[in-house]
Design a protein around this motif. Structure first.
Motif, mmCIF file in Angstrom:
data_model
loop_
_atom_site.group_PDB
_atom_site.id
_atom_site.type_symbol
_atom_site.label_atom_id
_atom_site.label_comp_id
_atom_site.label_asym_id
_atom_site.label_seq_id
_atom_site.Cartn_x
_atom_site.Cartn_y
_atom_site.Cartn_z
ATOM 1 N N UNK A 181 52.344 -67.677 -75.100
ATOM 2 C CA UNK A 181 53.683 -68.110 -74.726
ATOM 3 C C UNK A 181 53.818 -67.994 -73.209
ATOM 4 N N UNK A 182 54.731 -68.741 -72.645
ATOM 5 C CA UNK A 182 54.899 -68.717 -71.192
ATOM 6 C C UNK A 182 55.671 -67.509 -70.703
ATOM 7 N N UNK A 183 56.329 -66.817 -71.633
ATOM 8 C CA UNK A 183 57.020 -65.581 -71.289
ATOM 9 C C UNK A 183 56.606 -64.495 -72.271
ATOM 10 N N UNK A 184 56.473 -63.273 -71.740
ATOM 11 C CA UNK A 184 56.132 -62.127 -72.597
ATOM 12 C C UNK A 184 56.515 -60.860 -71.850
ATOM 13 N N UNK A 185 57.498 -60.144 -72.399
ATOM 14 C CA UNK A 185 57.947 -58.922 -71.741
ATOM 15 C C UNK A 185 58.214 -57.863 -72.795
ATOM 16 N N UNK A 186 57.149 -57.533 -73.532
ATOM 17 C CA UNK A 186 57.272 -56.583 -74.637
ATOM 18 C C UNK A 186 56.269 -55.449 -74.433
ATOM 19 N N UNK A 187 56.690 -54.411 -73.732
ATOM 20 C CA UNK A 187 55.820 -53.264 -73.521
ATOM 21 C C UNK A 187 55.067 -53.330 -72.196
ATOM 22 N N UNK A 188 54.198 -52.347 -71.979
ATOM 23 C CA UNK A 188 53.414 -52.271 -70.747
ATOM 24 C C UNK A 188 52.514 -53.502 -70.591
ATOM 25 N N UNK A 189 52.319 -53.908 -69.357
ATOM 26 C CA UNK A 189 51.461 -55.057 -69.060
ATOM 27 C C UNK A 189 50.001 -54.590 -68.930
ATOM 28 N N UNK A 190 49.386 -54.296 -70.064
ATOM 29 C CA UNK A 190 47.991 -53.855 -70.035
ATOM 30 C C UNK A 190 47.029 -55.023 -69.878
ATOM 31 N N UNK A 191 47.517 -56.232 -70.042
ATOM 32 C CA UNK A 191 46.698 -57.415 -69.768
ATOM 33 C C UNK A 191 46.189 -57.383 -68.329
ATOM 34 N N UNK A 192 47.112 -57.191 -67.392
ATOM 35 C CA UNK A 192 46.721 -57.183 -65.985
ATOM 36 C C UNK A 192 45.891 -55.959 -65.622
ATOM 37 N N UNK A 193 46.025 -54.891 -66.394
ATOM 38 C CA UNK A 193 45.197 -53.706 -66.161
ATOM 39 C C UNK A 193 43.733 -54.009 -66.464
ATOM 40 N N UNK A 194 43.504 -54.819 -67.476
ATOM 41 C CA UNK A 194 42.125 -55.199 -67.828
ATOM 42 C C UNK A 194 41.527 -56.169 -66.805
ATOM 43 N N UNK A 195 42.378 -57.049 -66.258
ATOM 44 C CA UNK A 195 41.870 -58.038 -65.296
ATOM 45 C C UNK A 195 41.441 -57.312 -64.023
#
Length: 477
Positions: A181-195
Motif C-alpha cells: 500500500x502507498x501508506x503504512x503507519x502501523x507500529x515501528x518502521x523496522x522496514x527501514x531498519x533492515x535497509x
C-alpha cells in the motif's frame, strides 16, 4: 577457523541437494568483489523462502555463522563469510511480478536490478536505482547496502523505492515489514531498519518496490572544464538554477586520461585530459525544451568545451568515457582502494582542493569520479601492492580521506556500505553512543550473533589480505 561438520550433516538431512559441501561450490561462495576468500562449510541454495527459516533455526541451535549472498558484487566484503559457517545463496528466489495499475514491482531477493528495470519498462514504468553492476547485482543485495547509482540525485536510492519487505529474523522467524500500500503507519518502521543493515539484522527474501513513470524524453550533454575546482564549482551554479538532472556524472583529469587511453579517443580534441561533467535531463518533452536553453547557457559560460548528443549513437559515444574510466585506472597501479564517500554540495570546491593536496602528499594517483547530483564521489587510491612505500602511503591516504570527509560534514559511504573494508572508519563517522545503539539493535534481533558476523563493528584492515587474482563478470574492462 571453526568447523561445523555436525550441524552441516543435520542440515543436509533436512534440505538434501540444496546443501552444497563440494570444494568448488564452497570456494565460489568464499569471496565477493573484495576478492578476499574465507571458505564456508556449506552453501545452501533455497528454492523456497521457507527453507531459509529452516536454515536459520538450525544455525541458531548449533550457533553456526550464516552469511546471506546475492551475486557477490559488493566491493566491501559484505558477502564474504569471514567466520566460515554457512552461506545462503539467494539467486533462485528471483520471481518478478509487475502490478501495472499500482506502479509496484513484487520481486524476490535474487532478482537482478536490471531484470526488475526491464520488467517495469515493459509496462511503461521506471525503476531508477541503477548501480554500475545492475546486470548482475540483486535486489536483496541492493537493499542490504541501500544501493544508489547515477539516477540517485533526482530519483533517490533503494530506500526511497522500498514499500515493503519480507524475510526471516536471525532466529528463523518469518516477518513482513509493511504491505503493498502507498501508506503504512502501523507500529515501528523496522522496514527501514533492515535497509542498509548489510544482512546483519535479517534475511530479505522479497520486496515490494515503488515504480515511477518512464520519462518521455531524454537529452545528454558532455562538458569539459579547466580544472576540478572549476568543474565542481560550476555544478553548484547549475543546481542553484533549480536544474535537477536525471544524471550528473563527474570525472577528474586522471579518470578522463585513463578512459581516453582505453578507448583510443580524445573526448574533446585539443582539450586532452580535461575534467568533464556528463549531464542527462529526463522528463516530458515540454520540460526538456524549457530546461535545455538554461543548461546550454550554463555550459557556454562555465565550460571550456561542450557537445550534445543528437541521436542514440552519439549518446553511447559520450557515455563511453564514463563506462571505461574505472577499469582503465589499473594502468596507474595494480591495487585500488575504492571509496564511495559523500560530500555536501556547499563543500565541493574545498573537497576538490583537498584531493589535489592528497595526491601531492601521498605521491599516488587518486582518480576521482561520481555522482555530483547527490555528492557521492568514488575516490580511487591507486598503488602497487608489492611496493611497501606505496602501500603505506595508500593506507595513510585513505585514513586522511575519511577524516576529512567527516570534517566536511559528509559520509564515509554513500552506497557501498561498511562490510569489512570500511570497518576501520566507522567510528570516525559515528560517536561511541551511536555505535553502542547499533550494537544494541544487533543484539536484540540476533542474540546469538550468527547472521553475517564479523562485519561493520569488528575492525578489519582488508589491504593487509592477499587478494584473489581473478576477473569477475561485472569487473569493469
Amino acid at each position: 577457523m571453526k568447523s561445523f561438520a555436525q550441524a552441516t550433516a543435520a542440515l543436509k538431512r533436512k534440505l538434501g541437494p540444496r546443501v552444497d559441501v563440494s570444494e568448488q561450490g564452497r570456494w565460489a561462495a568464499s569471496f565477493d568483489s573484495s576478492k578476499i576468500s574465507f571458505l564456508p562449510d556449506a552453501v545452501i541454495t533455497p528454492s523456497k523462502e521457507s527453507e531459509i527459516g529452516v536454515v536459520l533455526a538450525l544455525a541458531n541451535k548449533h550457533r553456526v555463522p550464516v552469511t546471506p549472498r546475492g551475486r557477490g558484487t559488493t566491493l566491501m566484503g559484505s558477502a564474504a563469510p569471514v567466520q566460515g559457517g554457512w552461506v545462503i545463496d539467494m539467486l533462485k528466489l528471483n520471481k518478478i511480478t509487475i502490478d501495472a495499475d499500482a506502479g509496484m514491482a513484487h520481486v524476490g531477493a535474487g532478482a537482478t536490478n536490471a531484470n526488475v528495470a526491464r520488467a517495469a519498462e515493459a509496462h511503461g514504468w521506471f525503476y531508477p536505482p541503477d548501480p554500475s553492476s545492475r546486470e548482475y547485482c540483486t535486489i536483496g543485495g541492493n537493499i542490504a547496502c541501500n544501493a544508489g547509482g547515477m539516477h540517485g540525485g533526482k530519483y533517490g536510492v533503494t530506500r526511497d523505492f522500498v514499500i515493503a519487505l519480507r524475510g526471516f529474523l536471525p532466529t528463523g522467524e518469518f516477518v513482513e515489514w509493511g504491505t503493498a500500500t502507498k501508506k503504512f503507519s502501523a507500529g515501528y518502521n523496522l522496514r527501514d531498519l533492515w535497509i542498509g543493515s548489510e544482512g546483519m539484522l535479517g534475511v530479505v527474501t522479497g520486496a515490494v518496490l515503488k515504480l515511477v513513470p518512464q520519462p518521455a524524453a531524454r537529452w545528454t550533454l558532455l562538458t569539459a572544464f579547466s580544472d576540478e575546482t572549476a568543474a565542481l564549482g560550476s555544478a553548484r551554479k547549475l543546481f542553484r538554477q533549480r536544474v535537477q538532472p536525471a544524471i550528473c556524472e563527474f570525472l577528474d583529469r586522471e579518470s578522463v586520461l585513463c578512459a581516453e587511453r582505453a578507448t583510443g579517443k580524445t573526448v574533446f580534441p585539443g582539450q586532452e585530459g580535461r575534467p568533464v561533467i556528463l549531464l542527462e535531463l529526463a522528463g516530458t518533452r515540454g520540460e526538456l525544451e524549457e530546461i535545455k536553453p538554461i543548461v546550454l547557457a550554463w555550459a557556454r559560460e562555465n565550460s571550456v568545451a561542450h557537445k550534445e548528443a543528437t541521436n542514440r549513437d552519439e549518446v553511447e559515444e559520450l557515455w563511453a568515457v564514463r563506462r571505461k574510466c574505472s577499469g582503465a585506472m589499473f594502468e596507474l597501479g595494480d591495487a585500488k582502494l575504492n571509496e564511495d564517500i559523500v560530500v555536501p554540495m556547499k563543500n565541493y570546491e574545498e573537497f576538490a582542493r583537498f584531493i589535489m593536496q592528497l595526491k601531492k602528499k601521498s605521491k599516488l594517483p587518486i582518480p576521482t569520479f561520481g555522482h555530483l547530483a547527490d555528492g557521492n564521489l568514488h575516490v580511487n587510491i591507486m598503488y602497487h601492492r608489492v611496493n611497501r612505500v606505496e602501500t603505506r602511503a595508500a593506507e595513510k591516504a585513505v585514513q586522511t580521506l575519511m577524516e576529512t570527509v567527516v570534517k566536511l560534514g559528509g559520509a564515509i559511504s554513500g552506497e557501498h556500505g561498511i562490510g569489512l573494508a570500511k570497518t576501520p572508519f566507522l567510528r570516525i563517522q559515528h560517536s561511541a553512543a551511536q555505535v553502542k545503539a547499533m550494537v544494541a539493535v544487533k543484539k536484540a534481533l540476533d542474540p546469538l550473533g550468527i547472521l553475517n558476523p564479523g562485519k561493520m563493528f569488528d575492525v578489519v584492515r582488508v589491504w593487509k589480505y592477499e587478494k584473489l587474482k581473478l576477473h569477475l563478470p561485472w569487473d569493469h574492462k
